[in-house]
Design an enzyme around this catalytic site. Structure first.
Site, PDB file in Angstrom:
ATOM      1  N   GLY A 685       0.831  -1.191   0.000  1.00  0.00           N
ATOM      2  CA  GLY A 685       0.000   0.000   0.000  1.00  0.00           C
ATOM      3  C   GLY A 685       0.863   1.237   0.000  1.00  0.00           C
ATOM      4  N   GLY A 687       0.524   5.861   0.098  1.00  0.00           N
ATOM      5  CA  GLY A 687      -0.308   7.042   0.218  1.00  0.00           C
ATOM      6  C   GLY A 687       0.551   8.269   0.331  1.00  0.00           C
ATOM      7  N   GLY A 690       3.576   7.933   2.814  1.00  0.00           N
ATOM      8  CA  GLY A 690       4.632   6.964   2.605  1.00  0.00           C
ATOM      9  C   GLY A 690       4.098   5.639   2.095  1.00  0.00           C
ATOM     10  N   VAL A 692       3.652   1.245   2.627  1.00  0.00           N
ATOM     11  CA  VAL A 692       3.463   0.189   3.619  1.00  0.00           C
ATOM     12  C   VAL A 692       3.985  -1.108   3.024  1.00  0.00           C
ATOM     13  CG1 VAL A 692       1.824  -1.063   5.061  1.00  0.00           C
ATOM     14  CG2 VAL A 692       1.443   1.357   4.556  1.00  0.00           C
ATOM     15  N   ASP A 809      -9.536  11.317  11.435  1.00  0.00           N
ATOM     16  CA  ASP A 809      -9.490  10.830  10.048  1.00  0.00           C
ATOM     17  C   ASP A 809     -10.153   9.459   9.974  1.00  0.00           C
ATOM     18  OD1 ASP A 809      -9.032  10.888   7.354  1.00  0.00           O
ATOM     19  OD2 ASP A 809      -6.930  10.310   7.475  1.00  0.00           O
TER      20      ASP A 809
END
Length: 986
Positions: A685, A687, A690, A692, A809
């Site tokens: 992943g 975003g 950064g 993952v 969030d």
């Protein structure tokens, strides 16, 4: 060809001539609007007049249009100025659509207009000064839009205006004093705008016809003007959620017509003024969360109040007996003060008392017998006082009770048998008293019970097997009592049980068989009893277990190797009679204290068990082993050193030294091993913050590693915080222990390279799974479980963390799913520890959150509190019900919340629910949908707390069993009640 065109032209000419001029103008209005639901299909040119068209009202004698009502139709497009050509038009109502332009000076052409209703749309730009040129205008409602800039000074020139609502916009500047010039004004509603700090204009006291003054959340500072006492017709005064200081002026007691005074969440000080006897119509008085002192005036309690909120102040003294005489009092909340003395002996006798919360005071004496005399008491919250005596027998007949919290008082005696079995109670908290006797088997009747806390008392006898019949039980704490006998085998039937704490009793026997039924168990503490037998192998199947304490018992036999399958934050098996080897995962020095006091237990830990063989030989072997270990360490350190030196040479990266690592749990892997998996092949992943990575470590454990590259990105530059995303995540997750919060194993801060190592969630995020190709895997029971898990995680943050934590969030992509689709709340990079949360909200200088999830008030006030999270979670609930994204091109300029409400209103619930879901669950889905709508209420005050959300979801669950489809397709109108509440916004 020419002949056919001529016929077509003549036909159009004929039909257009058959429709009068007002109808032709309305046809132009229709052309300028998008009408996806075909609400304007009746607007056709075959009629002589538009008087029969949907939403159109005409004068019966002249057939001219006088009123247009197109509210709640899902219309989109700019404001239709052709309406202003209808010379007899007096009313325009476009409430709750998607009118998305700005208002221009052309609005001044609507000279006959008396009512302009445009609330709950998407209007932008500044407020046009030309509105004040509408000489006949009486009602102006522009609430819940996106208007910005200041309120024009020209607005003080309205000649007949009676109602103005600008609440819930983006207005700046200050509350203008010129509004005090509108002598005809009766309703002034400006709440929830990000005004600059300013005082309440004293000129508002000139509005002698004013009935309602609603200035909540307007960033007001300074004192409350004495001159407001001149508003003799005022029925509702709401100045809550501001920063007002000083004392409450005595002039407010001159408001003889006032029915409601709300001054909560300010910084008011001093004592309550005298003169409340003048306010004979006062029904609701709320000055909670201030810094008020002194005693409660008798004259206040002698009024026929319905609701009295004085909590979170510094009041002292006794509660006057006269308050018990009020015939209407149903809501009394006095918690967090310094009250002393006894509760009025007749409290509840003369009124239908529903909610009583006097916790965190110095009250003493007995519980009044009459509290539930009318049979409507729902909340009885007396925690942290000095109450004493027995629980009245009368409360055993109070079947309306839902929350009973008597913790930390001086109660004693036997709890009435009927009190144990209250059918509606879901929270039952008696801990920290001196109750005695047995737990009655009548507890089986408390079938709604979710939390049972009776620790730190003197209860005795056997635990009744009937506790195992409480299918909704989530937490059972009964430690530090005198219970004897065995643990009831029926407890293993509690599949929702998360916490079982029975330590410090005199229980005997073994752990009951069948504990694999505890699929949700997070904490198991049986320490300091007389339990015996072996530790069952099935304990390794409790994959959510975080805390296991069996110390101080008589357990024998081997430690199940299946413990290696668990990820425990705490393990304590000390002081038992265990023997044999340790499970490999726990054969480490760090777990020494978990096993001491077991003389027969052997492992690789020095001095834990007797060593066999020749001492010299053992010493020689130990030295040899140490040499090999030392050589291995030197070799590994050399390789790592060379690797990082090479990386520094190639990429100018800093060395990730041991001093940079920080662990938050006992981990069974080397931190340095993580670095080998920071490769593109392992990315799962990415975003804005950064990437993952997935890391399958040598011990078989899998972790997720988030790498934040570059300089720290400031996510929150509020006046009270200067932490970047990395620091916020570490500070928050490093101190949290909950089964529904993702676990942060360790972290590394090496400047340019910052790493966060989490537990791995094999099913990824809810957002990816729900909206991706595998969305069909999520049937309704699974979605319901995810919703409840996530709600419990957020409830923990809001209510059980000290100080509370606001996530900021919340979204489906930040809810991660384990192998069994258990949900964990994740990504705390913008989380906020709310200091002094009871003082209301905390302002942020930037918006944190994601499109489609941001609460309306957060977007324009930047004030953060738990209500922002609740709105975002409501959007997640709507995602689970509908299967749709929070923002979708199909919605046009709407988001998911508006789309759901519009679709419900026009087409019913069947068009909202995800068609992939089994219709047998329709009733349950509709209840969860209703919870989602409540959470996404436009007004923060109308959103339930997360603790309440958990309860509502539990009630909606009904065991997750499909029932006969009894739904009529209707849903609670809560959302529209908020949007169209005439006493508030509309």
């Amino acid at each position: 060809m020419f002949f056919h065109l001529s016929l077509l032209f003549l036909s159009l000419l004929f039909t257009s001539n058959s429709l009068n001029q007002d109808g032709l103008f309305l046809q132009q209005v229709k052309l300028g609007l998008s009408d996806p639901s075909r609400a304007l299909s009746s607007w056709n040119d075959r009629d002589d007049t538009p008087c029969g068209w949907n939403g159109v009202t005409c004068d019966k004698s002249t057939q001219r249009v006088t009123s247009i009502d197109l509210s709640n139709l899902g219309l989109m497009g700019p404001f239709p100025y052709f309406l202003c050509r209808l010379t007899n038009l007096t009313s325009i109502n476009l409430l709750n659509n998607s009118i998305n332009s700005s208002l221009t000076s052309d609005i001044a052409a609507c000279q006959s207009l008396e009512v302009l209703e445009l609330s709950a749309n998407l209007l932008v730009g500044s407020l046009p000064e030309s509105l004040s040129e509408l000489k006949n205008l009486k009602t102006l409602n522009l609430a819940m839009n996106n208007f910005s800039g200041s309120i024009p000074a020209k607005f003080g020139e309205f000649q007949k205006l009676e109602w103005i609502s600008l609440a819930g916009n983006l207005l700046t500047g200050t509350v203008p004093s010129v509004l005090g010039n509108i002598s005809t004004l009766q309703y002034l509603l400006l709440s929830y705008n990000p005004f600059a700090p300013g005082q309440i204009p004293s000129q508002l006291s000139n509005l002698t016809n004013l009935v309602e003054l609603w200035l909540a959340g307007c960033n007001l500072v300074g004192s409350i003007p004495e001159s407001l006492g001149k508003l003799s017709r005022l029925t509702n005064l709401d100045l809550s959620l501001n920063r007002l200081t000083g004392s409450i002026p005595s002039s407010l007691t001159w408001l003889k017509s006032v029915e409601q005074i709300e001054l909560y969440n300010n910084t008011l000080s001093g004592e309550l003024p005298l003169g409340f006897s003048n306010l004979t119509l006062l029904r609701r008085f709320d000055v909670s969360t201030n810094e008020l002192t002194g005693t409660i005036p008798n004259e206040l309690t002698e009024l026929e109040l319905e609701s009295l909120h004085l909590f979170e102040n510094r009041f002292e003294g006794t509660l006057p007996e006269s308050i018990a005489k009020s015939p209407n009092l149903y809501d009394l909340k006095l918690f967090n003060n310094k009250f002393t003395g006894e509760l009025p002996s007749q409290l509840g006798l003369n009124s239908s008392l529903k909610w009583l919360d006097v916790s965190y005071n110095g009250f003493s004496g007995a519980i009044p017998e009459s509290l539930c005399a009318k049979g409507e008491l729902e909340d009885l919250i007396l925690i942290y006082n000095s109450f004493s005596g027995k629980i009245p027998e009368s409360l055993g007949k109070c079947n309306s009770l839902g929350r009973v919290r008597l913790r930390n008082n001086r109660f004693n005696g036997i709890v009435p048998g009927e009190f144990w079995g209250l059918p509606r109670v879901y929270l039952f908290e008696l801990e920290g008293n001196s109750f005695s006797g047995k737990v009655s088997n009548r507890i089986a009747s408390a079938y709604n019970l979710s939390v049972l806390k009776i620790s730190k008392n003197q209860f005795s006898g056997n635990l009744p097997a009937e506790i195992g019949f409480l299918n909704k039980l989530i937490e059972f704490s009964a430690s530090d009592n005198l219970f004897t006998g065995s643990i009831p085998g029926s407890l293993v039937n509690l599949s929702s049980l998360s916490t079982l704490v029975l330590d410090d009793n005199e229980l005997s026997g073994g752990i009951p068989s069948g504990i694999q039924g505890w699929k949700s168990l997070n904490e198991l503490s049986l320490a300091n009893n007389r339990l015996s037998g072996s530790i069952p192998d099935e304990i390794g199947s409790l994959h959510l277990l975080n805390y296991l304490d069996l110390s101080g018992n008589r357990f024998s036999g081997k430690i199940p190797i299946q413990l290696d399958d668990l990820k425990l934050n705490l393990l304590n098996l000390s002081n038992n009679m265990l023997s044999g080897a340790l499970p490999p995962l726990y054969a480490k020095e760090m777990y020494r204290s978990s096993f001491v006091g077991n003389p027969g237990l052997c492992g690789d830990l020095e001095d834990l068990c007797p060593q066999e063989g020749d001492p010299k030989k053992q010493s020689y072997l130990w030295i040899l082993r140490s040499i090999f270990i030392l050589a291995g360490i030197v070799f590994v350190v050399g390789v790592v050193w060379f690797y990082f030196k090479y990386q520094n040479f190639k990429k100018a990266k800093r060395v990730v030294t041991a001093s940079k690592w920080r662990s938050f749990h006992k981990i069974g892997f080397s931190e340095f091993e993580i670095l080998d998996y920071l490769k593109e092949d392992n990315v799962i992943g990415s975003g804005g913050s950064g990437k993952v990575y997935k890391a399958v470590l040598s011990n078989g454990e899998t972790v997720a590693v988030k790498k934040l590259s570059g300089e720290s990105k400031k996510k929150d530059t509020s006046h009270s915080s200067n932490k970047d995303e990395f620091e916020a995540e570490v500070e928050t997750l490093g101190n949290i222990r909950h089964k529904n919060i993702v676990r942060l194993w360790c972290c590394c801060n090496a400047g340019d390279c910052k790493l966060l190592v989490y537990e791995y969630m094999p099913n990824g995020s809810l957002g990816d799974l729900l909206h991706g190709s595998k969305g069909g895997l999520l049937d309704w029971p699974t979605r319901y479980k995810i919703a409840l898990d996530a709600a419990e995680g957020l409830s923990y943050l809001h209510h059980d963390c000290v100080p509370p934590i606001v996530h900021r969030d919340v979204k489906s992509n930040n809810i991660l799913l384990d192998a069994e689709f258990g949900a964990r709340v994740a990504d705390f990079g913008v989380a906020k520890v709310v200091q002094g949360v009871n003082k209301g909200t905390e302002s942020m200088s930037v918006i944190a959150g994601s499109c489609g999830y941001i609460a309306p008030e957060y977007a324009y006030t930047l004030r953060v509190n738990e209500k922002s999270d609740i709105y975002s979670f409501g959007v997640v609930l709507l995602e689970l019900v509908t299967g749709r994204l929070p923002v979708d091109p199909e919605f046009g300029e709407k988001d998911l919340v508006k789309w759901v409400c519009t679709t419900l209103d026009q087409n019913g619930m069947d068009h909202v629910i995800d068609p992939k879901l089994d219709s047998r669950y329709k009733d349950e889905i509709s209840e969860v949908l209703d919870v989602g709508l409540r959470c996404t209420s436009s007004l923060p005050i109308d959103r339930p707390s997360m603790r309440r959300v958990v309860k509502m979801l539990q009630e909606a669950g009904m065991g997750n069993k499909p029932e006969a489809n009894k739904s009529d397709g209707k849903l609670s109108r809560f959302y529209y009640e908020v949007v169209s509440d005439q006493a508030r916004i509309v």
